[in-house]
Design a protein around this motif. Structure first.
Motif, PDB file in Angstrom:
ATOM      1  N   ALA A  37       0.905  -1.308  -0.030  1.00 18.61           N
ATOM      2  CA  ALA A  37       0.139  -0.059  -0.033  1.00 18.61           C
ATOM      3  C   ALA A  37       0.963   1.451   0.120  1.00 18.61           C
ATOM      4  CB  ALA A  37      -0.874   0.090   1.374  1.00 18.61           C
ATOM      5  N   TRP A  38       1.968   1.178   0.749  1.00 23.98           N
ATOM      6  CA  TRP A  38       2.672   2.244   0.688  1.00 23.98           C
ATOM      7  C   TRP A  38       3.861   2.618  -0.358  1.00 23.98           C
ATOM      8  CZ3 TRP A  38       7.412   2.175   5.045  1.00 23.98           C
ATOM      9  CH2 TRP A  38       8.050   3.374   5.055  1.00 23.98           C
ATOM     10  N   ALA A  39       4.322   1.467  -0.677  1.00 23.92           N
ATOM     11  CA  ALA A  39       5.241   1.819  -1.978  1.00 23.92           C
ATOM     12  C   ALA A  39       4.546   0.650  -3.223  1.00 23.92           C
ATOM     13  CB  ALA A  39       6.673   1.340  -1.619  1.00 23.92           C
ATOM     14  N   PRO A  40       3.533   0.851  -3.930  1.00 22.08           N
ATOM     15  CA  PRO A  40       2.972  -0.289  -4.944  1.00 22.08           C
ATOM     16  C   PRO A  40       4.058  -0.096  -6.142  1.00 22.08           C
ATOM     17  CG  PRO A  40       1.952   1.836  -4.992  1.00 22.08           C
ATOM     18  CD  PRO A  40       2.757   2.069  -3.654  1.00 22.08           C
ATOM     19  N   ASP A 115       7.135  13.391   8.330  1.00 25.21           N
ATOM     20  CA  ASP A 115       6.422  12.045   8.634  1.00 25.21           C
ATOM     21  C   ASP A 115       7.333  10.957   8.580  1.00 25.21           C
ATOM     22  OD1 ASP A 115       3.788  12.997   9.231  1.00 25.21           O
ATOM     23  OD2 ASP A 115       3.860  14.002   7.363  1.00 25.21           O
ATOM     24  N   VAL A 116       7.658  10.206   9.635  1.00 23.08           N
ATOM     25  CA  VAL A 116       8.718   9.274   9.599  1.00 23.08           C
ATOM     26  C   VAL A 116       8.305   7.703   9.882  1.00 23.08           C
ATOM     27  CG1 VAL A 116      10.870   8.649  10.644  1.00 23.08           C
ATOM     28  CG2 VAL A 116      10.431  11.138  10.303  1.00 23.08           C
ATOM     29  N   SER A 117       8.657   6.920   9.006  1.00 22.12           N
ATOM     30  CA  SER A 117       8.174   5.348   9.215  1.00 22.12           C
ATOM     31  C   SER A 117       8.786   4.752  10.626  1.00 22.12           C
ATOM     32  CB  SER A 117       8.617   4.339   8.143  1.00 22.12           C
ATOM     33  OG  SER A 117      10.251   4.458   8.339  1.00 22.12           O
ATOM     34  N   PHE A 136      -1.543   7.613  11.876  1.00 17.13           N
ATOM     35  CA  PHE A 136      -2.068   6.279  11.086  1.00 17.13           C
ATOM     36  C   PHE A 136      -2.741   6.563   9.714  1.00 17.13           C
ATOM     37  CE2 PHE A 136      -1.661   5.827  15.823  1.00 17.13           C
ATOM     38  CZ  PHE A 136      -1.166   4.707  16.065  1.00 17.13           C
ATOM     39  N   PRO A 137      -1.558   6.888   8.915  1.00 12.75           N
ATOM     40  CA  PRO A 137      -2.316   7.272   7.430  1.00 12.75           C
ATOM     41  C   PRO A 137      -2.825   5.933   6.817  1.00 12.75           C
ATOM     42  CG  PRO A 137       0.012   7.246   7.451  1.00 12.75           C
ATOM     43  CD  PRO A 137      -0.429   7.162   8.876  1.00 12.75           C
ATOM     44  N   VAL A 142      -5.439   0.618   3.557  1.00 10.06           N
ATOM     45  CA  VAL A 142      -4.706  -0.028   4.208  1.00 10.06           C
ATOM     46  C   VAL A 142      -4.004   0.975   5.268  1.00 10.06           C
ATOM     47  CG1 VAL A 142      -2.630  -1.477   4.726  1.00 10.06           C
ATOM     48  CG2 VAL A 142      -3.926  -2.009   2.901  1.00 10.06           C
ATOM     49  N   THR A 143      -4.143   0.973   6.519  1.00 13.72           N
ATOM     50  CA  THR A 143      -3.656   1.558   7.702  1.00 13.72           C
ATOM     51  C   THR A 143      -2.189   1.340   7.978  1.00 13.72           C
ATOM     52  OG1 THR A 143      -5.748   1.741   8.897  1.00 13.72           O
ATOM     53  CG2 THR A 143      -4.018   2.412  10.164  1.00 13.72           C
ATOM     54  N   LEU A 144      -1.510   2.296   8.103  1.00 10.71           N
ATOM     55  CA  LEU A 144       0.164   2.360   8.283  1.00 10.71           C
ATOM     56  C   LEU A 144       0.346   3.228   9.638  1.00 10.71           C
ATOM     57  CD1 LEU A 144       1.330   3.592   4.692  1.00 10.71           C
ATOM     58  CD2 LEU A 144       1.134   1.101   5.635  1.00 10.71           C
ATOM     59  N   GLN A 145       1.519   3.056  10.099  1.00 14.09           N
ATOM     60  CA  GLN A 145       1.910   3.838  11.143  1.00 14.09           C
ATOM     61  C   GLN A 145       3.147   4.609  10.800  1.00 14.09           C
ATOM     62  OE1 GLN A 145       2.482   1.420  14.822  1.00 14.09           O
ATOM     63  NE2 GLN A 145       3.399   2.915  16.006  1.00 14.09           N
TER      64      GLN A 145
END
Length: 162
Positions: A37-40, A115-117, A136-137, A142-145
């Motif tokens: 979801a983050w890096a398709p 905004d840092v992983s 929690f974008p 899909v929810t990330l943190q």
């Protein structure tokens, strides 16, 4: 290692660095669904090219290839900060962070934010950033943190002078 400004034609190599950083390095902190979801891998090339030309990042070259890249926006926001999985813990991130700080000083920017992983958070902490808030974008459903992190550059200067 050499650091330079983005050049037209770097976009494909920057995409590979981005994918490597997320799919290979960040995969220890995120699920497969979150990574995709983050890096398709199916980002439209014209969208990526446009984004990189807009960001105009700094690029680190090592051994004839792009090892990492990072940008700083006029408001002090770091939008992209990625190091290739082929160059972990070899000074690429530190070189980029130093260049970001130099550019901030040149532009008269008083604070940096990003905004840092979860994966990058310890690196940013080592470079004097503090967590402002947890986020929690949602990407592609899909929810990330992540964490909004901040560094006051005036405080850093005062601390260094003492």
């Amino acid at each position: 290692m050499e650091i330079r400004r983005f050049r037209i034609g770097d976009e494909g190599a920057l995409f590979q660095v981005f994918l490597s950083a997320v799919h290979d390095i960040a995969s220890r902190d995120y699920t497969a669904a979150q990574i995709e979801a983050w890096a398709p891998t199916d980002i439209a090339p014209e969208v990526w090219v446009s984004r990189m030309r807009e960001l105009r990042p700094f690029v680190v070259e090592a051994e004839g290839e792009i090892a990492g890249y990072a940008d700083i926006q006029p408001n002090g926001y770091i939008d992209h900060f990625f190091v290739s999985e082929a160059y972990p813990r070899r000074g690429v991130g530190t070189l980029l962070m130093s260049r970001v700080h130099d550019e901030a000083k040149l532009l008269g920017i008083s604070e940096l934010t990003a905004d840092v992983s979860k994966t990058a958070e310890p690196f940013f902490l080592r470079h004097g950033f503090q967590v402002v808030e947890r986020g929690f974008p949602i990407r592609r459903g899909v929810t990330l943190q992540n964490a909004l992190m901040r560094k006051d550059l005036h405080e850093a200067i005062v601390w260094m002078v003492r």
